[in-house]
Scaffold this active site. Sequence first.
Site, PDB file in Angstrom:
ATOM      1  N   CYS A  53     -30.786  -7.450  13.031  1.00 60.27           N
ATOM      2  CA  CYS A  53     -29.940  -8.403  12.372  1.00 60.27           C
ATOM      3  C   CYS A  53     -28.860  -7.451  11.779  1.00 60.27           C
ATOM      4  O   CYS A  53     -27.687  -8.224  11.648  1.00 60.27           O
ATOM      5  CB  CYS A  53     -30.386  -9.467  11.249  1.00 60.27           C
ATOM      6  SG  CYS A  53     -31.962 -10.611  12.410  1.00 60.27           S
ATOM      7  N   ASP A  98      10.698  10.993 -11.753  1.00 64.07           N
ATOM      8  CA  ASP A  98      11.498   9.850 -11.744  1.00 64.07           C
ATOM      9  C   ASP A  98      11.131   8.767 -12.630  1.00 64.07           C
ATOM     10  O   ASP A  98      11.887   7.847 -13.223  1.00 64.07           O
ATOM     11  CB  ASP A  98      11.660   9.177 -10.266  1.00 64.07           C
ATOM     12  CG  ASP A  98      12.432  10.203  -9.394  1.00 64.07           C
ATOM     13  OD1 ASP A  98      13.037  11.058 -10.188  1.00 64.07           O
ATOM     14  OD2 ASP A  98      12.376  10.400  -8.012  1.00 64.07           O
ATOM     15  N   CYS A 142     -34.375  -7.846   8.724  1.00 62.39           N
ATOM     16  CA  CYS A 142     -34.425  -7.385  10.190  1.00 62.39           C
ATOM     17  C   CYS A 142     -33.407  -6.466  10.621  1.00 62.39           C
ATOM     18  O   CYS A 142     -32.304  -6.568  10.695  1.00 62.39           O
ATOM     19  CB  CYS A 142     -34.220  -8.636  11.136  1.00 62.39           C
ATOM     20  SG  CYS A 142     -34.375  -8.397  12.871  1.00 62.39           S
ATOM     21  N   ASN A 187       7.889  -5.563 -18.124  1.00 58.45           N
ATOM     22  CA  ASN A 187       8.398  -6.805 -17.210  1.00 58.45           C
ATOM     23  C   ASN A 187       9.505  -6.272 -16.569  1.00 58.45           C
ATOM     24  O   ASN A 187       9.921  -6.682 -15.282  1.00 58.45           O
ATOM     25  CB  ASN A 187       8.510  -8.135 -17.872  1.00 58.45           C
ATOM     26  CG  ASN A 187       7.250  -8.941 -17.927  1.00 58.45           C
ATOM     27  OD1 ASN A 187       6.372  -8.837 -17.202  1.00 58.45           O
ATOM     28  ND2 ASN A 187       7.357  -9.812 -18.668  1.00 58.45           N
TER      29      ASN A 187
END
Length: 601
Positions: free
Chosen positions: A81, A479, A78, A511
Amino acid sequence: MKVFAKLCLVAVIFALSARLVFSASLSIYEQKKYKQFLEGQGLYNPEDDVIVLTVHNFKSQVMNSPQAWLVEFYNSWCGFCQRFAPSWKALATDVKGWSDLVKVAAIDCSEDENTPICREYEIMGYPTLRYFHEGYQPGPQNVGVAVQKGEDVMEHRRFLIDRLITEQKERRGAQYPNLLPYTHNALTYLFEGAPNTVEYAFLVVDRPGSYLGAAVTLDLHKTHTIVVRYVNSNQTNLANLGVTVIPTVIAMDRNHRSEMFTIVESRDEIRNSISRFLNNKRVQVTDDTPRQEIFTGKWLDVKVPDMATLIQERSRQALKERIKRMGDVVFQMDLETALRYSLKHEVATTKLITGEKLRVLRAYLGVLRKYFPFGRGGQLFLTELAMKLSEDPVQGSTLAEVIQRAEQEDSLVFSSPQQWLACRGSSPTLRGYPCGLWKLFHYLTVNSAEQNINDHHANPLEVLDVMHGYVKNFFGCYDCSQHFQDMAARREMRNVSSLDSSVLWLWMAHNEVNKRLSGDQTEDPEFPKVQFPLKERCPVCRNGDNTWNLVEVLRYVKHVYSSINVRYIGADTTILHVGLEGRPATSGSTSIFRALDMTRI
């Protein structure tokens, strides 16, 4: 209302006819995806604040519930809707702080399995809004109370408040705070009926027809040491209250000491004024009203999305959730996208490549030819690039021409579009290429170790030297490049003596970078920099004292970045493995998944 229902019926018929026309152009596979992603999820998804109801949970959620429910019955096809959905999402977000009192939900009546529910509740047009009071029990004459739709989220909220007030007038809605207007001409009755734990009372005096006082009463209902009431100026004697300007908020304590402050006509300002007063009294305020932006336009003005757009949106959301659930995996698309960016935006943009840069680039291509997961077309492409490096110097523009030809679909070099999957950030400036480059070199170190496992003469620094040289000579962030070179010297990269050690060295280096960047402004809030792997994904990777078990870490990293563990979401595997799934795809082939714009994932 009848005219509106007829319009919706016309929209449904039109949408259904459009569905048939559109479906006729799709393959069987694509039609299945269409049904799964559009019909299966409807106009709302888990990221919205709208609760999605289905035949499987409607009765268990709505019946005998301690909260009331405001439910939209809709049809995905619809047009009304589809226009209505953004304002319904906005309402669910706007009143999310009231969810312990009333929940905002939706059920898709276009889904076949939901049809019995929509029929039972006599839904004749879309969208239809029904209110189900707390403790609701169904019956022949009890299919919920129809609630009027507003033009925008503010009107939706107003009509909801109207319903809640009516509920209290009809002696239901016991879970709500007192939403009936204050009827006295004196302040002395503000604490009437309030429990002894209430220390302060507030009266919001506003213009006739205003719903701000009732909305704030609901916003602050979780602060149990206060009571908020409201009255409109036409319902009381302002002189008796001492009010000369409206809107006004009057605060009173148990000793009938009062304080008055005028405010702008704003729900936020009323809440903020009450909060400031209470903070000065050292009273903690509970206000769960969301502060994010919501859609405030008129829903009838919203453009109806076409069916293809809805398919893509559903597919994007489903794919995003699927990738999150998969955890630590490597995608062919991310590897190819990282390589493409590397070659196009860092190597080929170098005007003149000579000396150390040329030596590094030759080694880089040598490693890629050995270990990168390309098919036959990709290997020919890397070989052609390597042949262009036989001269000294080399023009970057010469390499750019080769890369440009390789990106043509009929070249059968790249199996996926240049887009990120697992490396996709929450915004275009986050993650992306740095994430992809890390994954690329992790993959290369692991596959160098796997392919040379029985070669005792293999160079353990083969990939690490290439990575160091590439980052030094081509990586665009100066950097970042300097940080990596400093870390390589400090962590004694040159002393790596085995292929497995090269895998672990890069893992430790990554890490360390994650630890340095944790909390940095460049960190993506959706993907915080953490130590890899997470304990819940590899419990055996950590010892009892939380130190790393390097044997298990090595096994885990090699598993994640193994060639046999690469995932092919969004990739055409016939390009990578000719003959595996038939003939290679041609430029005329169609696939919703290949064409999917995943830049918004």
